[in-house]
Design an enzyme around this catalytic site. Structure first.
Site, mmCIF file in Angstrom:
data_model
loop_
_atom_site.group_PDB
_atom_site.id
_atom_site.type_symbol
_atom_site.label_atom_id
_atom_site.label_comp_id
_atom_site.label_asym_id
_atom_site.label_seq_id
_atom_site.Cartn_x
_atom_site.Cartn_y
_atom_site.Cartn_z
ATOM 1 C CE1 TYR A 61 -3.981 2.210 1.178
ATOM 2 C CE2 TYR A 61 -2.132 3.519 1.959
ATOM 3 C CZ TYR A 61 -3.460 3.413 1.620
ATOM 4 O OH TYR A 61 -4.286 4.501 1.744
ATOM 5 C CE1 TYR A 125 4.339 2.903 1.732
ATOM 6 C CE2 TYR A 125 6.043 4.538 2.184
ATOM 7 C CZ TYR A 125 5.604 3.416 1.499
ATOM 8 O OH TYR A 125 6.425 2.812 0.590
#
Length: 291
Positions: A61, A125
């Protein structure tokens, strides 16, 4: 030699499919629709069915800003997925090559980051990617974690394509000039992975974490200027590119000011020396315009 590639629809995954592998090498490649790494049963079934000699995980991702508002999805892709995959590889005694990121560092170091420098990710992230790396290390001894940075190619979503698109939409571009890193061609990453695969196949079982990124360093602003300079033969004179500070362009996710990676270890162990980032960029620009 059979390879199982996850994340085949991404930039690096696509380039792995285009790579000129040695005779006798075969690839089974899947995107998320084929194998969802967050679904443990799918992962174990794919590994058992394909029976690869080496697994390459190019899936992740990567929406850095969106991760701040959908952390569960980011953690599923970047931590749960690698945990499932490394556990399946461990059960089947198969080594794993896993892609990671410069965003595991906070960017406060003045020199390039070494593999053994302390990690301190700034956002969801980076934190989810670092957790995934730790999951791989904890579940599977026979692994290579490859940290890279500022990935781009002629395909997918990336800074190069975004700049070229925005140049046709805006009279002036404003680009951050106080973050520094090493732009890295997805094709070069795939080639580095290919070399590691061949080295592992030849008996060089040097497991661990390595850095690979384009040679040299530049700011995002300098990167943008290079993009337009190299694209000028096709698109004409470059548009004005104004240098701005990070504070002038607030984003949901905080980014490291220094993303430069020290790539000497991968050269010493696997003989891989990154080529200059500008050379690789010229090749990708040519692919975009000249075909």
């Amino acid at each position: 030699m059979k390879l199982l590639v996850l994340g085949a629809g991404g930039q690096v995954g696509r380039e792995l499919g285009r790579l000129a592998w040695p005779a006798g090498y075969g690839i089974a490649a899947f995107d998320r629709d084929g194998v969802d790494l967050a679904a443990r049963e799918q992962v174990f079934a794919a590994v058992a069915r394909e029976r690869p000699d080496i697994v390459i995980n190019a899936a992740a991702y990567t929406a850095v800003d969106r991760a701040e508002s959908e952390p569960d999805i980011a953690w599923a892709g970047n931590c749960t997925g690698p945990l499932n995959l490394s556990a399946a590889c461990n059960d089947a005694a198969i080594p794993l090559i896993h892609l990671s990121t410069d965003y595991v560092f906070d960017g406060t170091k003045s020199d390039p980051y070494r593999e053994d420098d302390p990690v301190k990710p700034l956002g969801v992230y980076g934190k989810s990617k670092e957790a995934g790396d730790q999951a791989v290390r904890g579940a599977l001894a026979h692994h290579v974690i490859l940290r890279t940075a500022w990935v781009y190619s002629a395909h997918g979503h990336n800074f190069v394509k975004t700049m070229l698109r925005l140049a046709g939409e805006r009279p002036v571009l404003r680009v951050v000039a106080d973050q520094i890193g090493s732009p890295t061609s997805a094709g070069d990453i795939a080639a580095a992975i290919g070399t590691i695969v061949e080295q592992l196949d030849a008996g060089n079982k040097s497991w661990g974490t390595y850095h690979f990124a384009g040679g040299g360093a530049v700011t995002w602003h300098g990167f943008a200027e290079a993009i337009f300079e190299l694209a000028a033969p096709w698109r004409g004179p470059p548009p004005p590119v104004e240098a701005i500070a990070t504070s002038d362009y607030p984003t949901p996710a905080q980014r490291p000011a220094n993303s430069v990676l020290d790539c000497r270890r991968i050269g010493a162990v696997f003989g891989i020396v990154p080529r200059p980032w500008r050379e690789a960029l010229a090749e990708v620009i040519g692919e975009l315009y000249a075909g």
